[in-house]
Write an enzyme that holds these catalytic residues in place. Sequence first.
Site, PDB file in Angstrom:
ATOM      1  N   TYR A 252       7.710   5.750  -5.643  1.00  0.00           N
ATOM      2  CA  TYR A 252       6.909   6.653  -4.826  1.00  0.00           C
ATOM      3  C   TYR A 252       6.171   5.915  -3.708  1.00  0.00           C
ATOM      4  O   TYR A 252       6.102   6.387  -2.578  1.00  0.00           O
ATOM      5  CB  TYR A 252       5.845   7.353  -5.690  1.00  0.00           C
ATOM      6  CG  TYR A 252       6.351   8.382  -6.656  1.00  0.00           C
ATOM      7  CD1 TYR A 252       6.917   9.572  -6.204  1.00  0.00           C
ATOM      8  CD2 TYR A 252       6.217   8.204  -8.030  1.00  0.00           C
ATOM      9  CE1 TYR A 252       7.351  10.549  -7.095  1.00  0.00           C
ATOM     10  CE2 TYR A 252       6.649   9.162  -8.926  1.00  0.00           C
ATOM     11  CZ  TYR A 252       7.216  10.331  -8.455  1.00  0.00           C
ATOM     12  OH  TYR A 252       7.650  11.297  -9.333  1.00  0.00           O
ATOM     13  N   SER A 283      15.951   8.719  -5.460  1.00  0.00           N
ATOM     14  CA  SER A 283      14.507   8.770  -5.252  1.00  0.00           C
ATOM     15  C   SER A 283      13.803   9.060  -6.570  1.00  0.00           C
ATOM     16  O   SER A 283      14.357   9.730  -7.448  1.00  0.00           O
ATOM     17  CB  SER A 283      14.156   9.869  -4.257  1.00  0.00           C
ATOM     18  OG  SER A 283      14.298  11.147  -4.859  1.00  0.00           O
ATOM     19  N   ASP A 284      12.591   8.546  -6.715  1.00  0.00           N
ATOM     20  CA  ASP A 284      11.758   9.055  -7.801  1.00  0.00           C
ATOM     21  C   ASP A 284      11.488  10.530  -7.509  1.00  0.00           C
ATOM     22  O   ASP A 284      11.674  11.011  -6.390  1.00  0.00           O
ATOM     23  CB  ASP A 284      10.462   8.250  -7.913  1.00  0.00           C
ATOM     24  CG  ASP A 284       9.884   8.270  -9.324  1.00  0.00           C
ATOM     25  OD1 ASP A 284      10.228   9.191 -10.095  1.00  0.00           O
ATOM     26  OD2 ASP A 284       9.089   7.379  -9.665  1.00  0.00           O
ATOM     27  N   CYS A 285      11.064  11.256  -8.515  1.00  0.00           N
ATOM     28  CA  CYS A 285      11.089  12.717  -8.428  1.00  0.00           C
ATOM     29  C   CYS A 285      10.041  13.262  -7.457  1.00  0.00           C
ATOM     30  O   CYS A 285       8.851  13.049  -7.645  1.00  0.00           O
ATOM     31  CB  CYS A 285      10.940  13.305  -9.820  1.00  0.00           C
ATOM     32  SG  CYS A 285      12.361  12.876 -10.856  1.00  0.00           S
ATOM     33  N   ALA A 287       9.693  12.231  -4.486  1.00  0.00           N
ATOM     34  CA  ALA A 287       9.186  11.172  -3.608  1.00  0.00           C
ATOM     35  C   ALA A 287       9.464  11.487  -2.142  1.00  0.00           C
ATOM     36  O   ALA A 287       8.715  11.053  -1.256  1.00  0.00           O
ATOM     37  CB  ALA A 287       9.810   9.822  -3.982  1.00  0.00           C
TER      38      ALA A 287
END
Length: 754
Positions: A252, A283-285, A287
């Site tokens: 993030y 990607s992180d969730c 992000a």
Amino acid sequence: MKASNFLLALLGVMLFFSCENTKSNKKINDKEVQSLHEAKFPFYDTSLSMEERIQDLISRLTLEEKADQMMHNTSAIERLDIPPYSYWNEALHGVARSGVATVFPQAIGLAATFDDDLTFRVSSAISDEARAMHNVAKEKGYHKQYGGLTFWTPNINIFRDPRWGRGQETYGEDPYLTSVIGKSFVMGLQGDNPDYLKTAACAKHYAVHSGPEELRHEFNAVSSKKDLWETYLPAFEVLVKEANVEAIMCAYNSTNGEPCCANKYLIQDVLLDEWNFKGHVLSDCWAIVDFYTPKGEGGHGVTKTQAEASAMAVKHGVSLNCGDSYLEGLPEAVKQGFITEAEIDEKLAILLRTRFRLGLFDPPKSNPYDDISEDVINSDAHRDLAREVAQKSIVLLKNNGVLPVKNDLSKYFITGPVAIDTEVLLGNYYGVNPKMVTIMEGIAGAISPASQLQYRMGAMLTVPKENPLDYATGNASNSDVTFVALGISGLIEGEEGASIASKTKGDRLDYNLPKSQIDYLKGLRKAADKDPNNKKPIISIITGGSPMNLAEVEELSDAVLLVWYPGEEGGNAIADVLFGKISPSGKLPITFPKSLDQLPDYEDYSMIGRTYKYMDSDPMYPFGYGLSYTTFKYSNVNLSSKSISKNSTITLSVDVTNDGDVDSDEVVQLYITDVEASFRVPNSQLKAFKRVSIKSGETKKIEFKLTSEMFEVVNELGEKVLEPGEFKVYVGGSSPMARSKELGIDIEEITLKI
């Protein structure tokens, strides 16, 4: 031809000549997909190369479908008979958030075993269960989130500061230990088949990510090139180059001014160009949402719109969006000229390669993993393995001789806020299991039928003030021994939003145990010492996934066990140690400072003053520390040569003697210090370790191969260099901090020259 066969063939011909843009209304069945459409669509044709199949599939997709297939939850494409697929699955210490699965000890506990072979066996068991669960779900036509074969684990961030609530997910503070354990975990998850992935592992969160949780969507982690290449990047490099990890999740936060999911240096320059990473980046969730969330409102504010953000991420190499930005953002970005469809195709091809490598577009029974049956799920063998990991992860912090305890004393008292708590067996990112063995249950199952066992909770996990009533402490005066289960749980430490008893988004900005627990322990001590001629022992069992202030616990207890979040067999494993069935052998993968005053500011990502490598003050417990029911002596340290040159190897040997009465494992640790470096270097660095079993009275000669690369140090430019001069090599049962010898750990040293 039989009528049924004729109808089947006719159906195939009709489908072949149907318009590909016409959606079918029939419900997709995986077996029908494979049998009916191999000939129709070349991407199902296993005689073609993988690249040919991928390009064929992409050529049949609309732009909107391409964007959809780059989301973590993809839609079915019925006209191509492609079922939905969810990339989001978890397996941090067992298949998580899905169905019944074996719950192994939390990741930090696995690291405490210092055992890469055990790690490989654990992740191999996890991937067996993952394939079995996927196989039976697929038979049912289920394609839900947490049902796929792409696992977003392991977390190989460096646990640089004990305040970070997610440190429990990591393998500790040391890059080398993290690299070794992480590599073994990935190899067990992905398997060794030359044609197919067993499951796809993911190294996260890339990179320089370890809190604060509250600021993770907007925080900029500033790191020097030296700290990057000495601390934050080595484990990622090993997992990419040596374990061939299939996926990398970008974090993030920003690193050095650029969001990690659009960071040219980290993704393009290092990951893709220098390391030649061939898997996909995700990607992180949510992000990507942080890109267009303004600064000051919880984001990075680097773009104004979703379309710009989506294009920026894809252009920087992010193929998979956990979140919802790409679905509308990418088609709009093409329309506005931020990105071309050809650029999207390139990143989609990388992402689809993972699904093809998993065999998701091949006929049933094409790969050996399709035959893994549900019998492996939570099997007896896997329960036994979970128990073994828990046994080897337990760290004995103090013992005045009271342990091990006999299991046939007249009366035992077990108490404490987590004694019957299943929450402390789990940690975060956990699975579910029908038979979770609590601490109380483990002890109850291990004592003689002739013995009595009393239980009272005695104190709450966390309350603002001490308990007004006390019906419990008196038992400590009339019991032969008191077991008190204290500590923290996932309610107090964890990820942003998950730790519901935390006021600081899962981080632990208070280093102490809750006051109510310490007050209760004081009451127990007073009761246990009621008769000065017959003081009763108190054994503290501490749960948690991070360092904490245990000074008063140590002072008030006769013995202290740190048991982490020990998984489904935790209670049995703890009883095995308490009653001497096995000797404790876990070692700390993190340093326990005496207080947070010994550390730099939480938001400071410089490694100066952090971890055993750069901490100059004496901690409470040093990295690598852990006691046993026996003592180990190190002697006869020898080098095959007193000097080493570039590109050469020498051998170090040491005799390790178990001079106690108990057979036990020992983790032999080797550290190197550059004594004459021309720039700032670590106090010492772990470079090798071996877990060995040594019988009472036995001496084993342990050998390590020392390469010149092990003596390289990282300069301020982030370059590895081999400087001439004097080096010290330490070998023993802990890191070579002064505190280790104060605690009675034997460590030998020897000098050599470059």
